[in-house]
Scaffold this motif. Sequence first.
Motif, PDB file in Angstrom:
ATOM      1  N   UNK A  74       0.829  -1.212   0.000  1.00  0.00           N
ATOM      2  CA  UNK A  74       0.000   0.000   0.000  1.00  0.00           C
ATOM      3  C   UNK A  74       0.864   1.262   0.000  1.00  0.00           C
ATOM      4  N   UNK A  75       1.990   1.229   0.730  1.00  0.00           N
ATOM      5  CA  UNK A  75       2.894   2.385   0.730  1.00  0.00           C
ATOM      6  C   UNK A  75       3.538   2.554  -0.641  1.00  0.00           C
ATOM      7  N   UNK A  76       3.965   1.449  -1.247  1.00  0.00           N
ATOM      8  CA  UNK A  76       4.539   1.533  -2.601  1.00  0.00           C
ATOM      9  C   UNK A  76       3.539   2.139  -3.570  1.00  0.00           C
ATOM     10  N   UNK A  77       2.306   1.713  -3.466  1.00  0.00           N
ATOM     11  CA  UNK A  77       1.266   2.214  -4.373  1.00  0.00           C
ATOM     12  C   UNK A  77       0.998   3.697  -4.146  1.00  0.00           C
ATOM     13  N   UNK A  78       0.921   4.096  -2.871  1.00  0.00           N
ATOM     14  CA  UNK A  78       0.637   5.503  -2.561  1.00  0.00           C
ATOM     15  C   UNK A  78       1.788   6.404  -2.979  1.00  0.00           C
ATOM     16  N   UNK A  79       3.015   6.004  -2.659  1.00  0.00           N
ATOM     17  CA  UNK A  79       4.175   6.799  -3.060  1.00  0.00           C
ATOM     18  C   UNK A  79       4.268   6.914  -4.574  1.00  0.00           C
ATOM     19  N   UNK A  80       3.992   5.823  -5.262  1.00  0.00           N
ATOM     20  CA  UNK A  80       4.033   5.849  -6.728  1.00  0.00           C
ATOM     21  C   UNK A  80       2.995   6.813  -7.283  1.00  0.00           C
ATOM     22  N   UNK A  81       1.808   6.844  -6.662  1.00  0.00           N
ATOM     23  CA  UNK A  81       0.755   7.761  -7.124  1.00  0.00           C
ATOM     24  C   UNK A  81       1.127   9.208  -6.858  1.00  0.00           C
ATOM     25  N   UNK A  82       1.664   9.486  -5.647  1.00  0.00           N
ATOM     26  CA  UNK A  82       2.055  10.853  -5.291  1.00  0.00           C
ATOM     27  C   UNK A  82       3.162  11.356  -6.214  1.00  0.00           C
ATOM     28  N   UNK A  83       4.216  10.556  -6.370  1.00  0.00           N
ATOM     29  CA  UNK A  83       5.349  10.975  -7.198  1.00  0.00           C
ATOM     30  C   UNK A  83       4.967  11.018  -8.670  1.00  0.00           C
ATOM     31  N   UNK A  84       4.152  10.074  -9.102  1.00  0.00           N
ATOM     32  CA  UNK A  84       3.754  10.033 -10.509  1.00  0.00           C
ATOM     33  C   UNK A  84       2.892  11.196 -10.931  1.00  0.00           C
ATOM     34  N   UNK A  85       2.259  11.881  -9.956  1.00  0.00           N
ATOM     35  CA  UNK A  85       1.423  13.041 -10.283  1.00  0.00           C
ATOM     36  C   UNK A  85       2.238  14.300 -10.539  1.00  0.00           C
ATOM     37  N   UNK A  86       3.532  14.244 -10.205  1.00  0.00           N
ATOM     38  CA  UNK A  86       4.383  15.403 -10.445  1.00  0.00           C
ATOM     39  C   UNK A  86       4.973  15.307 -11.848  1.00  0.00           C
ATOM     40  N   UNK A  87       4.828  16.339 -12.668  1.00  0.00           N
ATOM     41  CA  UNK A  87       5.296  16.271 -14.058  1.00  0.00           C
ATOM     42  C   UNK A  87       6.810  16.160 -14.197  1.00  0.00           C
ATOM     43  N   UNK A  88       7.540  16.454 -13.129  1.00  0.00           N
ATOM     44  CA  UNK A  88       9.007  16.405 -13.199  1.00  0.00           C
ATOM     45  C   UNK A  88       9.581  15.074 -12.715  1.00  0.00           C
ATOM     46  N   UNK A  89       8.690  14.160 -12.272  1.00  0.00           N
ATOM     47  CA  UNK A  89       9.148  12.909 -11.659  1.00  0.00           C
ATOM     48  C   UNK A  89       8.567  11.707 -12.394  1.00  0.00           C
ATOM     49  N   UNK A  90       9.392  10.690 -12.551  1.00  0.00           N
ATOM     50  CA  UNK A  90       8.954   9.427 -13.142  1.00  0.00           C
ATOM     51  C   UNK A  90       9.310   8.296 -12.180  1.00  0.00           C
ATOM     52  N   UNK A  91       8.331   7.456 -11.838  1.00  0.00           N
ATOM     53  CA  UNK A  91       8.593   6.294 -10.992  1.00  0.00           C
ATOM     54  C   UNK A  91       9.190   5.203 -11.873  1.00  0.00           C
ATOM     55  N   UNK A  92      10.489   4.977 -11.702  1.00  0.00           N
ATOM     56  CA  UNK A  92      11.209   4.002 -12.519  1.00  0.00           C
ATOM     57  C   UNK A  92      10.803   2.582 -12.187  1.00  0.00           C
ATOM     58  N   UNK A  93      10.476   2.345 -10.923  1.00  0.00           N
ATOM     59  CA  UNK A  93      10.083   1.020 -10.500  1.00  0.00           C
ATOM     60  C   UNK A  93       9.899   0.962  -9.004  1.00  0.00           C
ATOM     61  N   UNK A  94       9.454  -0.204  -8.513  1.00  0.00           N
ATOM     62  CA  UNK A  94       9.267  -0.432  -7.087  1.00  0.00           C
ATOM     63  C   UNK A  94       9.930  -1.744  -6.719  1.00  0.00           C
ATOM     64  N   UNK A  95      10.312  -1.872  -5.446  1.00  0.00           N
ATOM     65  CA  UNK A  95      10.916  -3.102  -4.952  1.00  0.00           C
ATOM     66  C   UNK A  95      10.434  -3.330  -3.528  1.00  0.00           C
TER      67      UNK A  95
END
Length: 361
Positions: free
Chosen positions: A14-35
């Motif tokens: 759930x934290x991975x998903x939330x962080x990915x959503x928060x960071x992915x909403x910023x136009x200057x940031x790309x979520x390369x992956x999760x582990x």
Amino acid sequence: MKKIRVLIVDDSASVRQTLAAVLGNDPDIEVMGVASDPIAAARRIQDEVPDVITLDVEMPRMDGITFLRKLMAQKPIPVVMCSSLTEQGSETLMQALDAGAVDVILKPKISAADHLAESGARICEVVKGAAQARIGARKPRAFDLRGQDPAKKLTADAMLPPPTGRAMAKTTEMVACIGASTGGTESLRVVLQAMPANAPGIVIVQHMPEKFTAAFAKRLNSICEIEVKEAADGDPVLRGHALIAPGDHHMMLVRQGARYYVSVKPGPLVSRHRPSVDVLFRSAAHSAGSNAIGVIMTGMGDDGARGLEEMKNAGAFTVAQDEATSIVFGMPKEAIARGAAMKVVPLDTIAGEILRASKRG
């Protein structure tokens, strides 16, 4: 402009998903992956190196601190530690900062919309600052927060009015006001360890989440000759003492007669931060004027640049850390561009500048 590529490492889906959503909403940031743990992260890094890693502390197979130390020794990458809001967690994160982490963030609370709004804005800003960090030297989503968009940059006007002129007459006491952000934990250690027991009173804003500032102050107190503590409302500003603004609260300098105190209170995000350097510096311009020394140090963004200019205009002596010794040159650079800094100096001479200015005062 190239996006900042981030690898999220956390054992909670759930934290991975939330962080990915928060960071992915910023136009200057790309979520390369999760582990889900450091072992999986190490394999991912072999294929593609991220610009920034967000790293959990407690994980299976290998804890985050151990992974961080291995990473810094073999393949230094800017790392932002992600932790729950606990006293024990804050002590562990001090170890992470010592081990080379650039900054710390709190795990976003999915169920709390207000918290997610503010923490999302901070998480994005911290990641952007980490991407600019010189580790060898050591548009956010528009959320609605009680009618206030955290991405909207309020000024210190939200907490107190602008200075109307030079502050009251000088006293025999000087006070040093310091502001820092990304990279500031280590830089503040350098400055405060160089301070003698009779140093002028010091008040500090370091951008950190709540709880972590208490652990940070405790750690500094154990290694410095001066006394260092997390500020509480009404604390006096005394010689040989440094007060650090508590996370999630603004801190202002207040004068009563010939003595200085701090006012610690909640309020809106100012310059996207709480505590805000601009709020502290403006209060110093109001209450201390030429009795004050203003120092702006390493950090992302421009918090403190306007406030340092107001301090200078009120008669204070002002200093900015130079680019060569700043982990991130954002805050000092903005202050210098405004003409707010009377001197631009390397980190290891800042303590001397404060002491010389206090004696002249």
